[in-house]
Write a protein that holds these residues in place. Sequence first.
Motif, PDB file in Angstrom:
ATOM      1  N   ILE A 147     -49.732 -12.529   7.583  1.00  0.00           N
ATOM      2  CA  ILE A 147     -50.388 -13.067   9.040  1.00  0.00           C
ATOM      3  C   ILE A 147     -49.365 -13.775   9.728  1.00  0.00           C
ATOM      4  N   LEU A 148     -48.660 -14.569   9.115  1.00  0.00           N
ATOM      5  CA  LEU A 148     -47.666 -15.341  10.106  1.00  0.00           C
ATOM      6  C   LEU A 148     -46.598 -14.315  10.372  1.00  0.00           C
ATOM      7  N   VAL A 149     -46.053 -13.562   9.954  1.00  0.00           N
ATOM      8  CA  VAL A 149     -44.987 -12.495  10.435  1.00  0.00           C
ATOM      9  C   VAL A 149     -45.867 -11.891  11.657  1.00  0.00           C
ATOM     10  N   ASP A 150     -46.893 -11.492  11.510  1.00  0.00           N
ATOM     11  CA  ASP A 150     -47.487 -10.314  12.410  1.00  0.00           C
ATOM     12  C   ASP A 150     -47.512 -11.515  13.923  1.00  0.00           C
ATOM     13  N   TYR A 151     -48.005 -12.795  13.592  1.00  0.00           N
ATOM     14  CA  TYR A 151     -48.177 -13.584  14.923  1.00  0.00           C
ATOM     15  C   TYR A 151     -46.700 -13.864  15.350  1.00  0.00           C
ATOM     16  N   LEU A 152     -45.847 -13.973  14.596  1.00  0.00           N
ATOM     17  CA  LEU A 152     -44.167 -14.173  15.230  1.00  0.00           C
ATOM     18  C   LEU A 152     -43.881 -12.804  16.037  1.00  0.00           C
ATOM     19  N   ASP A 153     -44.309 -11.714  15.430  1.00  0.00           N
ATOM     20  CA  ASP A 153     -43.983 -10.414  16.282  1.00  0.00           C
ATOM     21  C   ASP A 153     -44.610 -10.498  17.537  1.00  0.00           C
ATOM     22  N   GLY A 154     -46.021 -10.784  17.665  1.00  0.00           N
ATOM     23  CA  GLY A 154     -46.933 -11.097  18.910  1.00  0.00           C
ATOM     24  C   GLY A 154     -46.177 -11.836  19.892  1.00  0.00           C
ATOM     25  N   ALA A 155     -45.799 -13.204  19.271  1.00  0.00           N
ATOM     26  CA  ALA A 155     -45.293 -14.133  20.115  1.00  0.00           C
ATOM     27  C   ALA A 155     -44.040 -13.779  20.936  1.00  0.00           C
ATOM     28  N   VAL A 156     -43.227 -13.137  19.876  1.00  0.00           N
ATOM     29  CA  VAL A 156     -41.788 -12.573  20.464  1.00  0.00           C
ATOM     30  C   VAL A 156     -42.170 -11.703  21.764  1.00  0.00           C
ATOM     31  N   VAL A 157     -43.120 -10.742  21.647  1.00  0.00           N
ATOM     32  CA  VAL A 157     -43.342 -10.037  22.721  1.00  0.00           C
ATOM     33  C   VAL A 157     -43.830 -10.445  23.991  1.00  0.00           C
ATOM     34  N   HIS A 158     -44.717 -11.447  23.585  1.00  0.00           N
ATOM     35  CA  HIS A 158     -45.511 -12.177  24.815  1.00  0.00           C
ATOM     36  C   HIS A 158     -44.486 -12.965  25.479  1.00  0.00           C
ATOM     37  N   ARG A 159     -43.583 -13.665  24.631  1.00  0.00           N
ATOM     38  CA  ARG A 159     -42.484 -14.564  25.456  1.00  0.00           C
ATOM     39  C   ARG A 159     -41.502 -13.498  26.281  1.00  0.00           C
ATOM     40  N   LEU A 160     -40.952 -12.460  25.589  1.00  0.00           N
ATOM     41  CA  LEU A 160     -40.281 -11.713  26.177  1.00  0.00           C
ATOM     42  C   LEU A 160     -40.677 -11.146  27.479  1.00  0.00           C
ATOM     43  N   GLY A 161     -42.177 -10.805  27.517  1.00  0.00           N
ATOM     44  CA  GLY A 161     -42.769 -10.225  28.499  1.00  0.00           C
ATOM     45  C   GLY A 161     -43.268 -11.272  29.746  1.00  0.00           C
ATOM     46  N   GLY A 162     -43.028 -12.569  29.359  1.00  0.00           N
ATOM     47  CA  GLY A 162     -43.142 -13.393  30.324  1.00  0.00           C
ATOM     48  C   GLY A 162     -44.703 -13.962  30.369  1.00  0.00           C
TER      49      GLY A 162
END
Length: 187
Positions: A147-162
Amino acid sequence: MISHRDRVLDAAIEVLGTRGSRALTHRAVDEAAGLPTGSTSNYFRTRDALLCGLADRLEQRDHADWAALNRAPAPATVDHLVDGLALFLTHTTTTDRVRTRARLALFGEAPTVPALHDALHRAHHRLRDWAVEMAAQVGISPADTAILVDYLDGAVVHRLGGFERAADPRPALARLVHALHRTGDSR
């Protein structure tokens, strides 16, 4: 000293991470690497071969980063884990932004390139295994670490996408990690 092949792959990471998937051509990589036309083709005859080479090079560079991180002591507390994850998330979306964007672009190519899909799948499992080891140090289960890794994946995408404007990822990570830790304690 870096080999010509790795120089080509590092230039390809730069092209893919700054200009996107459509810009990734043998000629663009040759130019970015400062090599004569045809150099990239000598190492990677097809675009698919170049994509697979990129996945391997990204994993190689990630492994070197992980090895450096693993030289540090394993997290002794949940807060140490949160601090490390916050540092990782910030690093991947700022200092290492180009490499992270290149990796995400490869995910878009993977459905049509089976060998690339397999390489990315292997790399993902190695990352997840590393995360499981780190989280286990503070009592977080493998299922909760997923769950934590999936959250990090999503957080990375959201941060890179602004889409995620929060400068400090620590508060959200702390809430999630502490909740997962408590969940594991009640089992």
